[in-house]
Design a protein around this motif. Structure first.
Motif, PDB file in Angstrom:
ATOM      1  N   LEU A 135      39.112  37.412  29.482  1.00  0.00           N
ATOM      2  CA  LEU A 135      39.712  38.718  29.761  1.00  0.00           C
ATOM      3  C   LEU A 135      38.946  39.513  30.815  1.00  0.00           C
ATOM      4  O   LEU A 135      39.484  40.453  31.399  1.00  0.00           O
ATOM      5  N   LEU A 136      37.711  39.127  31.061  1.00  0.00           N
ATOM      6  CA  LEU A 136      36.938  39.802  32.103  1.00  0.00           C
ATOM      7  C   LEU A 136      37.592  39.630  33.475  1.00  0.00           C
ATOM      8  O   LEU A 136      37.328  40.395  34.392  1.00  0.00           O
ATOM      9  N   TYR A 137      38.437  38.622  33.600  1.00  0.00           N
ATOM     10  CA  TYR A 137      39.076  38.331  34.882  1.00  0.00           C
ATOM     11  C   TYR A 137      40.537  38.754  34.930  1.00  0.00           C
ATOM     12  O   TYR A 137      41.273  38.370  35.843  1.00  0.00           O
ATOM     13  N   LEU A 138      40.969  39.555  33.968  1.00  0.00           N
ATOM     14  CA  LEU A 138      42.357  39.996  33.951  1.00  0.00           C
ATOM     15  C   LEU A 138      42.713  40.767  35.223  1.00  0.00           C
ATOM     16  O   LEU A 138      43.809  40.604  35.758  1.00  0.00           O
ATOM     17  N   ASP A 139      41.776  41.566  35.722  1.00  0.00           N
ATOM     18  CA  ASP A 139      42.052  42.315  36.958  1.00  0.00           C
ATOM     19  C   ASP A 139      42.310  41.369  38.125  1.00  0.00           C
ATOM     20  O   ASP A 139      43.181  41.613  38.963  1.00  0.00           O
ATOM     21  N   LYS A 140      41.593  40.259  38.180  1.00  0.00           N
ATOM     22  CA  LYS A 140      41.780  39.276  39.261  1.00  0.00           C
ATOM     23  C   LYS A 140      43.135  38.581  39.131  1.00  0.00           C
ATOM     24  O   LYS A 140      43.808  38.329  40.116  1.00  0.00           O
ATOM     25  N   VAL A 141      43.524  38.295  37.886  1.00  0.00           N
ATOM     26  CA  VAL A 141      44.825  37.657  37.646  1.00  0.00           C
ATOM     27  C   VAL A 141      45.952  38.601  38.060  1.00  0.00           C
ATOM     28  O   VAL A 141      46.907  38.194  38.737  1.00  0.00           O
ATOM     29  N   THR A 195      40.600  48.274  39.357  1.00  0.00           N
ATOM     30  CA  THR A 195      39.285  48.758  38.913  1.00  0.00           C
ATOM     31  C   THR A 195      39.393  49.306  37.497  1.00  0.00           C
ATOM     32  O   THR A 195      38.510  49.073  36.661  1.00  0.00           O
ATOM     33  N   PHE A 196      40.484  50.042  37.213  1.00  0.00           N
ATOM     34  CA  PHE A 196      40.708  50.541  35.855  1.00  0.00           C
ATOM     35  C   PHE A 196      40.784  49.383  34.865  1.00  0.00           C
ATOM     36  O   PHE A 196      40.138  49.422  33.804  1.00  0.00           O
ATOM     37  N   ILE A 197      41.548  48.342  35.179  1.00  0.00           N
ATOM     38  CA  ILE A 197      41.679  47.184  34.291  1.00  0.00           C
ATOM     39  C   ILE A 197      40.326  46.520  34.089  1.00  0.00           C
ATOM     40  O   ILE A 197      39.960  46.148  32.966  1.00  0.00           O
ATOM     41  N   TRP A 198      39.540  46.384  35.145  1.00  0.00           N
ATOM     42  CA  TRP A 198      38.225  45.750  35.053  1.00  0.00           C
ATOM     43  C   TRP A 198      37.309  46.541  34.125  1.00  0.00           C
ATOM     44  O   TRP A 198      36.691  45.981  33.220  1.00  0.00           O
ATOM     45  N   VAL A 199      37.250  47.848  34.300  1.00  0.00           N
ATOM     46  CA  VAL A 199      36.387  48.692  33.451  1.00  0.00           C
ATOM     47  C   VAL A 199      36.906  48.693  32.014  1.00  0.00           C
ATOM     48  O   VAL A 199      36.122  48.625  31.055  1.00  0.00           O
ATOM     49  N   PHE A 200      38.211  48.755  31.842  1.00  0.00           N
ATOM     50  CA  PHE A 200      38.797  48.746  30.501  1.00  0.00           C
ATOM     51  C   PHE A 200      38.462  47.437  29.777  1.00  0.00           C
ATOM     52  O   PHE A 200      38.080  47.451  28.602  1.00  0.00           O
ATOM     53  N   MET A 201      38.573  46.327  30.478  1.00  0.00           N
ATOM     54  CA  MET A 201      38.253  45.033  29.868  1.00  0.00           C
ATOM     55  C   MET A 201      36.763  44.938  29.549  1.00  0.00           C
ATOM     56  O   MET A 201      36.383  44.369  28.522  1.00  0.00           O
TER      57      MET A 201
END
Length: 166
Positions: free
Chosen positions: A34-40, A59-65
């Motif tokens: 899930l750490l890579y959800l922003d990349k996906v 960036t929001f998704i990355w910080v949220f994850m």
């Protein structure tokens, strides 16, 4: 790290425990992935409207994850996952750490993966070292207890012999 499940071992553990361990392992693996959800989402060109004050949606998704993943890992931890499943989040977190300091580094960079694999190997070595230290310590405590017990028995025998001679 984890033992292979033979038919006999499977029966010994019971399907409920094995199922819990598998689910726990999936939670642990998911916590790394899930750490890579922003990349996906970036790759799939999925963009959200609300950035919640962050510079962009990814960036929001990355910080949220980054905030959510430890909670998922804790849930997985309580299900007693297989030890090898921890290698996935270690690998992923190692890459995340590198990206914090070198955000320009691409995913196909060989050194990035060498460092991540090296971190996993270091984790395995440290885990084995700590486990062996605990085993050694337990053995030392057990030997000390046996020595004390035997000493008490010898003292009782000597005391009984001294009393019988008088």
């Amino acid at each position: 790290m984890s033992r292979v499940l033979t038919g006999e071992r499977w029966k010994e553990l019971g399907t409920k425990e094995v199922t819990n361990r598998v689910i726990g392992s999936l939670f642990i693996a998911l916590s790394g992935l899930l750490l890579y959800l922003d990349k996906v989402l970036l790759f799939l060109e999925i963009e959200g409207d609300n950035t919640y004050g962050f510079s962009d949606y990814h960036t929001f998704i990355w910080v949220f994850m980054q905030s959510l993943v430890p909670l998922i890992m804790i849930i997985g931890f309580h299900l007693k996952p297989y030890s090898s499943s921890y290698l996935i989040p270690i690998y992923c977190y190692t890459i995340q750490i590198i990206w914090v300091f070198r955000p320009d580094m691409k995913i196909d960079n060989v050194l990035l993966h060498v460092f991540a694999i090296g971190s996993c190997i270091l984790f395995i070595v440290l885990t084995m070292l700590i486990k062996n230290i605990f085993k050694w310590r337990k053995c030392q405590v057990q030997l000390k207890e046996e020595f004390q017990h035997e000493t008490q028995e010898i003292l009782h025998i000597l005391k009984a012999k001294t009393i019988s001679e008088n």
